[in-house]
Design a protein around this motif. Structure first.
Motif, PDB file in Angstrom:
ATOM      1  N   ASP A 129      -7.407 -31.499 -52.308  1.00 41.21           N
ATOM      2  CA  ASP A 129      -7.689 -30.238 -53.005  1.00 41.21           C
ATOM      3  C   ASP A 129      -6.393 -29.471 -53.211  1.00 41.21           C
ATOM      4  O   ASP A 129      -5.811 -28.945 -52.261  1.00 41.21           O
ATOM      5  CB  ASP A 129      -8.677 -29.406 -52.184  1.00 41.21           C
ATOM      6  CG  ASP A 129      -9.184 -28.170 -52.930  1.00 41.21           C
ATOM      7  OD1 ASP A 129      -8.602 -27.833 -53.970  1.00 41.21           O
ATOM      8  OD2 ASP A 129     -10.152 -27.545 -52.458  1.00 41.21           O
ATOM      9  N   VAL A 273     -21.986 -28.913 -57.741  1.00 37.70           N
ATOM     10  CA  VAL A 273     -21.492 -30.124 -58.393  1.00 37.70           C
ATOM     11  C   VAL A 273     -22.242 -30.338 -59.703  1.00 37.70           C
ATOM     12  O   VAL A 273     -23.437 -30.647 -59.712  1.00 37.70           O
ATOM     13  CB  VAL A 273     -21.659 -31.358 -57.485  1.00 37.70           C
ATOM     14  CG1 VAL A 273     -21.093 -32.602 -58.181  1.00 37.70           C
ATOM     15  CG2 VAL A 273     -20.949 -31.144 -56.150  1.00 37.70           C
ATOM     16  N   TRP A 293     -10.521 -33.991 -55.255  1.00 29.47           N
ATOM     17  CA  TRP A 293     -11.858 -34.580 -55.157  1.00 29.47           C
ATOM     18  C   TRP A 293     -12.429 -34.329 -53.765  1.00 29.47           C
ATOM     19  O   TRP A 293     -11.719 -33.926 -52.834  1.00 29.47           O
ATOM     20  CB  TRP A 293     -11.815 -36.082 -55.444  1.00 29.47           C
ATOM     21  CG  TRP A 293     -11.139 -36.907 -54.381  1.00 29.47           C
ATOM     22  CD1 TRP A 293     -11.700 -37.436 -53.248  1.00 29.47           C
ATOM     23  CD2 TRP A 293      -9.756 -37.282 -54.342  1.00 29.47           C
ATOM     24  NE1 TRP A 293     -10.754 -38.117 -52.509  1.00 29.47           N
ATOM     25  CE2 TRP A 293      -9.568 -38.043 -53.163  1.00 29.47           C
ATOM     26  CE3 TRP A 293      -8.663 -37.068 -55.188  1.00 29.47           C
ATOM     27  CZ2 TRP A 293      -8.318 -38.577 -52.815  1.00 29.47           C
ATOM     28  CZ3 TRP A 293      -7.434 -37.604 -54.831  1.00 29.47           C
ATOM     29  CH2 TRP A 293      -7.266 -38.343 -53.665  1.00 29.47           C
ATOM     30  N   GLN A 296     -19.984 -33.466 -51.560  1.00 30.25           N
ATOM     31  CA  GLN A 296     -20.902 -32.390 -51.186  1.00 30.25           C
ATOM     32  C   GLN A 296     -22.326 -32.932 -51.163  1.00 30.25           C
ATOM     33  O   GLN A 296     -22.817 -33.424 -52.169  1.00 30.25           O
ATOM     34  CB  GLN A 296     -20.792 -31.229 -52.176  1.00 30.25           C
ATOM     35  CG  GLN A 296     -21.689 -30.038 -51.846  1.00 30.25           C
ATOM     36  CD  GLN A 296     -21.416 -28.855 -52.735  1.00 30.25           C
ATOM     37  OE1 GLN A 296     -20.342 -28.259 -52.679  1.00 30.25           O
ATOM     38  NE2 GLN A 296     -22.370 -28.501 -53.583  1.00 30.25           N
ATOM     39  N   TYR A 301     -17.351 -35.818 -55.949  1.00 23.94           N
ATOM     40  CA  TYR A 301     -17.029 -34.974 -57.103  1.00 23.94           C
ATOM     41  C   TYR A 301     -15.525 -34.905 -57.328  1.00 23.94           C
ATOM     42  O   TYR A 301     -14.715 -35.150 -56.424  1.00 23.94           O
ATOM     43  CB  TYR A 301     -17.576 -33.552 -56.913  1.00 23.94           C
ATOM     44  CG  TYR A 301     -17.029 -32.798 -55.707  1.00 23.94           C
ATOM     45  CD1 TYR A 301     -15.754 -32.233 -55.718  1.00 23.94           C
ATOM     46  CD2 TYR A 301     -17.800 -32.638 -54.547  1.00 23.94           C
ATOM     47  CE1 TYR A 301     -15.253 -31.549 -54.623  1.00 23.94           C
ATOM     48  CE2 TYR A 301     -17.311 -31.953 -53.445  1.00 23.94           C
ATOM     49  CZ  TYR A 301     -16.047 -31.412 -53.489  1.00 23.94           C
ATOM     50  OH  TYR A 301     -15.547 -30.730 -52.390  1.00 23.94           O
ATOM     51  N   ILE A 303     -12.576 -32.145 -58.589  1.00 25.03           N
ATOM     52  CA  ILE A 303     -12.327 -30.711 -58.721  1.00 25.03           C
ATOM     53  C   ILE A 303     -11.603 -30.497 -60.042  1.00 25.03           C
ATOM     54  O   ILE A 303     -10.509 -31.033 -60.248  1.00 25.03           O
ATOM     55  CB  ILE A 303     -11.475 -30.167 -57.567  1.00 25.03           C
ATOM     56  CG1 ILE A 303     -12.121 -30.481 -56.219  1.00 25.03           C
ATOM     57  CG2 ILE A 303     -11.281 -28.647 -57.709  1.00 25.03           C
ATOM     58  CD1 ILE A 303     -11.220 -30.165 -55.028  1.00 25.03           C
ATOM     59  N   LEU A 319     -16.670 -28.155 -60.005  1.00 23.09           N
ATOM     60  CA  LEU A 319     -16.864 -29.467 -59.390  1.00 23.09           C
ATOM     61  C   LEU A 319     -17.738 -30.283 -60.335  1.00 23.09           C
ATOM     62  O   LEU A 319     -18.708 -29.771 -60.891  1.00 23.09           O
ATOM     63  CB  LEU A 319     -17.545 -29.342 -58.022  1.00 23.09           C
ATOM     64  CG  LEU A 319     -16.960 -28.325 -57.038  1.00 23.09           C
ATOM     65  CD1 LEU A 319     -17.743 -28.336 -55.726  1.00 23.09           C
ATOM     66  CD2 LEU A 319     -15.479 -28.597 -56.776  1.00 23.09           C
TER      67      LEU A 319
END
Length: 339
Positions: A129, A273, A293, A296, A301, A303, A319
């Motif tokens: 992230d 998401v 990525w 969740q 997912y 980002i 997401l």
């Protein structure tokens, strides 16, 4: 009989009250929407026709948003946004990729590993992230200029340049690309493609935002050689659909440019998401940046970083479901490397 009549009367009154309340709620929602986004559609000459047109669009979208959010199993939430009352031609000004701007062919993907070997899962972390990395500039806003392609092109270069300069943040000029990169498929505020924009910086370099600021519209090219702040050494597509290659590029080189198909449900994205099916299998119309990525509730997912300002989505980010080429986001990923 009297009790039955009393009941029918009470029910009728209740129904009338609910109708009025619902009418007031709809009007309140419409007034709040215009106030929040500072909109005024009243034109004396048309007797309120334009306002009524946008109001009907808003009412329909607001109902769709509420219906979607009432589903307890939905993986993402929608919310009223700047776009929720717009005509299609108005909304398209906030996009930036069109079918004619897509290059007729893609380059042959190059190996991302220095030794040319295949990339495997152990080469990448379980999640990444960059949203809070000091080298990722604040979220930008393209406004009513179809230049998401330019914003998608600059962010990976900004990040790479910052890393070369020991985490000294820098913002680069989308306006230069809009004004100057017009020799081929890119058409300023009328759409373009991020890969061709990045390639143009290999030839000319790119200026800092402070020396060539954003005007929200196209203009005459004012770039000169002494404005150059960065030069791209290499850019290329990552093999479409290769998730592990995309992750490796993100890990080793930083954020990557991408294109996708945007529909009403994405325009109203709020959080979670995004996994709607209404965007699949269509030509891309918007350009974004992938900055990481994760997972969740069992769903992988990406980002995504958008160029609609920090008030949209999750403070400008979103997401989106990974591994299924959702909205075509895994079709044209591009990495950059600076000299």
């Amino acid at each position: 009989m009297l009790l039955k009549m009393d009941f029918l009367f009470a029910f009728t009154v209740f129904a009338m009250v609910m109708t009025v309340v619902e009418g007031q709620t709809t009007e309140d929602d419409w007034r709040m929407n215009k106030k929040k986004f500072n909109k005024n559609y009243f034109i004396p000459a048309d007797n309120g026709k334009l306002d009524r047109i946008h109001k009907q669009i808003f009412i329909k979208r607001n109902e769709q948003i509420k219906l979607h959010n009432s589903n307890p199993f939905a993986n993402y939430r929608r919310e009223v946004t700047l776009f929720s009352d717009m005509l299609l031609e108005e909304f398209q000004k906030f996009l930036g990729v069109n079918k004619n701007a897509i290059p007729p062919h893609t380059k042959q993907a190059v190996s991302l590993k220095p030794d040319g070997s295949d990339i495997t899962d152990p080469d990448v972390p379980s999640r990444l992230d960059y949203r809070f990395d000091p080298c990722l500039p604040d979220i930008k806003n393209q406004n009513r200029c179809r230049a998401s392609w330019a914003f998608s092109a600059t962010t990976p270069i900004e990040f790479a340049l910052c890393k070369l300069n020991k985490n000294i943040s820098v913002t680069l000029s989308e306006q230069q690309l809009i004004d100057c990169d017009r020799g081929g498929l890119n058409k300023g505020c009328y759409g373009g493609f991020p890969m061709t924009a990045i390639e143009s910086t290999m030839l000319t370099g790119i200026a800092r935002e402070s020396r060539y600021s954003y005007k929200k519209t196209g203009g005459q090219c004012k770039y000169v050689a002494n404005m150059k702040a960065a030069s791209v050494e290499l850019c290329n597509y990552i093999e479409g659909g290769s998730i592990v290659d995309m992750k490796y590029a993100l890990t080793k080189l930083g954020p990557i440019s991408a294109t996708m198909t945007v529909t009403d449900s994405f325009a109203d994205y709020g959080s979670g998401v995004y996994d709607s099916n209404d965007c699949d299998g269509q030509d891309p119309n918007h350009a974004v940046v992938i900055v990481g990525w994760g997972n969740q509730n069992g769903m992988d997912y990406w980002i995504g970083r958008n160029s609609w300002g920090p008030l949209w989505g999750e403070e400008g980010y979103f997401l989106i479901q990974q591994g299924v080429n959702k909205c075509g986001i895994e079709t044209y990923p591009v990495f950059v490397k600076l000299s």
